[in-house]
Design an enzyme around this catalytic site. Structure first.
Site, short mmCIF file in Angstrom:
data_model
loop_
_atom_site.label_atom_id
_atom_site.label_comp_id
_atom_site.label_asym_id
_atom_site.label_seq_id
_atom_site.Cartn_x
_atom_site.Cartn_y
_atom_site.Cartn_z
N LYS A 74 -14.73 -2.13 -2.27
CA LYS A 74 -13.29 -1.82 -2.29
C LYS A 74 -12.50 -3.09 -2.60
CE LYS A 74 -9.80 0.51 0.63
NZ LYS A 74 -9.56 1.19 1.93
N SER A 150 -7.48 5.73 1.70
CA SER A 150 -7.20 4.82 0.62
C SER A 150 -8.45 4.37 -0.15
CB SER A 150 -6.51 3.57 1.17
OG SER A 150 -7.37 2.88 2.06
N SER A 174 -9.41 6.10 6.13
CA SER A 174 -9.57 5.77 4.72
C SER A 174 -10.99 5.71 4.20
CB SER A 174 -8.89 4.44 4.41
OG SER A 174 -7.54 4.66 4.16
N1 GLN Z 1 -3.84 7.25 5.23
C1 GLN Z 1 -3.61 6.36 6.32
C2 GLN Z 1 -2.46 5.44 5.99
O1 GLN Z 1 -1.89 5.61 4.95
C3 GLN Z 1 -4.86 5.59 6.63
C4 GLN Z 1 -5.09 4.50 5.67
C5 GLN Z 1 -6.32 3.70 5.97
O2 GLN Z 1 -7.17 4.12 6.75
N2 GLN Z 1 -6.39 2.54 5.38
O3 GLN Z 1 -2.14 4.56 6.73
#
Ligand code: GLN
Length: 497
Positions: A74, A150, A174
């Protein structure tokens, strides 16, 4: 599409190396040749450094635990000498990692080779990769839909067979949510299991790095390499790291699987609900005991998360000021103007929204009402899990209330986007471990979309989590099904996307 190295699991490629069927260099050449073709429609990668990957493959030692195995990373995890864009304009083109994250050091020490940087929502803030400043990654099961986020790039390359496995990060879901939406395995380890050193911080008390793979065995292999105490991360845990593969294959007779009543509610997509119900029946037929549990503060998890995560983000992202890192506005009037313009130009809308929200909840006068209150609710949420785990070994639910949604469907409504993580967020607040595994398909429009089963485990009990996940996986073939982009049956994406 012809078969290639990237069709194999890590364990299968490892076996081929050990049999002498293929060398790490040949495998890498094959993978690098396939990536542009296989990733053309989904666009899970931000960049691929072929030269570095080939050099590492040439020197690889297949005798090491992960010798010669390529892993996509990532694009918010530092790999020395490579860009680390966080899919943000503030870092793109201006930042090259001066050091390896601890997870990268560990993967490399185990013989693995980082290959390619995968797309994400800017600074990991989002659930769809639509907040990426680069491009929106598409779901290999339907090119009009998002891959989740994400870590949407990591999930899309693993599901779309342009990587064998990937690392992601999980702050509120995410890893698990994109794994569910793309039909792969995603593990969010216990907070502190994996060093965060070299992961660009979003919300430091919640962030964890973990694997996205096609099988639970591959996830265990990667966890074996990346877990463990790191003096460079003061929150990493000193607990011994077990061999996560040893309980794979053990039956699950008598294990208690808890179903939290708050996670089985109206409003879930009917196809998701029925796939999860069937998966639970399957676990029962494998000998698990199903018990009802309650997580009474679940309703507060999303609100609590968006106070704590934004507060921490507002502090963590202060370092991007145009002076120390990344984009600097070309023509500022003075130092303050340089900070202001560099941040204004460099950050996208969602990141700005969170910085503003986080600054607000931390400001004097509001701190007690929001931030302090959220910390107290966080404790209640953690206690809910402790109480539930007195009655069960693992908690099961859907990973996401819906299958993958369409590109653009939720971009104008941040709250709807935030609710995509309704089942995953409490796990991070409690600091426990979780996994998403493929458990079937849901019909949505003309598409057949993957559904994820989430299993949550006690802190530091990834072993039981993997044991249950593996037993289920072995009794199904969901994880072997190919998305249309790989089988060649895909429809072209709609012109508007
Ligand atoms: N979707 C969640 C957010 O926008 C979690 C994101 C993540 O786990 N990095 O914060």
């Amino acid at each position: 599409m012809s078969s290639a190295i990237a069709d194999l699991s890590l364990a299968e490629l490892q076996q081929r190396f050990r049999n002498g069927d293929i060398s790490p260099l040949e495998a890498m050449e094959d993978l690098l040749e396939e990536i542009p073709r296989r990733d053309a429609l989904t666009r899970g990668y931000n960049s691929v450094d072929a030269e570095a990957a080939l050099a590492a493959a040439e020197a690889a030692d297949p005798g090491l635990p992960l010798g010669g195995l390529p892993i996509a990373i990532k694009d918010n995890i530092n790999v020395v000498g490579q860009p680390c864009t966080c899919s943000s304009n503030i870092l793109t083109g201006t930042y090259t990692s001066p050091y390896d994250a601890t997870v990268i050091k560990r993967l490399c020490a185990a013989g693995a080779i980082p290959v390619g940087r995968t797309n994400l929502d800017e600074f990991a803030m989002g659930s769809s990769t639509e907040n990426s400043a680069n491009h929106t990654t598409k779901n290999p099961w339907d090119l009009d839909r998002i891959p989740g986020g994400s870590s949407g790039g990591s999930a899309a390359v693993v599901a779309g067979r342009s990587a064998l496995a990937a690392l992601g990060s999980d702050t509120g879901g995410s890893i698990r949510q994109p794994a569910a939406l793309c039909g792969c395995v995603g593990v969010k380890p216990t907070y502190g299991r994996v060093s965060r050193y070299g992961l660009v911080a979003f919300a430091s008390s919640l962030d964890q790095i973990g694997p996205l793979t096609r099988t639970t065995t591959d996830a265990a292999l990667l966890l074996n390499a990346i877990c463990g105490l790191d003096p460079a991360d003061s929150t990493s845990l000193p607990e011994a790291v077990p061999d996560f593969t040893t309980d794979l294959g053990r039956d699950i007779k008598g294990l208690r699987i808890g179903l939290p009543r708050e996670y089985f509610v109206d409003g879930m997509h009917s196809g998701v609900r029925s796939a999860v119900d069937k998966a639970i029946a399957q676990l029962q037929s494998l000998g698990a005991k199903i018990v009802d549990v309650s997580l009474p503060h679940s309703d507060y998890a999303v609100a609590t998360y968006y106070i704590i995560a934004t507060a921490e983000a507002s502090s963590n992202l202060a370092r991007f000021d145009g002076i120390r890192y990344g984009h600097r506005s070309p023509d500022p009037a003075n130092l303050l103007d340089c900070y202001r313009k560099s941040r204004e130009e460099g950050f996208g809308d969602e990141v700005k929204r969170r910085i503003i929200l986080g600054t607000y909840v931390l400001s004097s006068g509001y701190y007690d009402a929001y931030y302090l209150k959220a910390q107290k609710v966080r404790t209640l949420i953690r206690r809910d899990f402790e109480e539930a785990f007195r009655h069960c070994d693992v908690i099961a639910s859907a990973t996401s209330p819906t299958p993958a949604f369409r590109v653009g469907e939720k971009t104008d409504d941040p709250l709807q986007m935030y609710l995509a993580d309704i089942f995953t967020i409490a796990n991070n607040l409690a600091g426990i471990c979780g996994i998403s595994i493929p458990c079937g398909f849901a019909e949505a429009g003309e598409s057949r979309l993957p559904v994820g089963l989430q299993l949550q485990g006690k802190a530091l009990d990834e072993t039981t989590l993997l044991r249950v996940a593996h037993a289920y996986e072995q009794s199904t073939d969901w994880h072997r099904q190919l998305p249309p982009t790989v089988s060649g049956a895909h429809r072209p994406p709609a012109a508007s996307c």
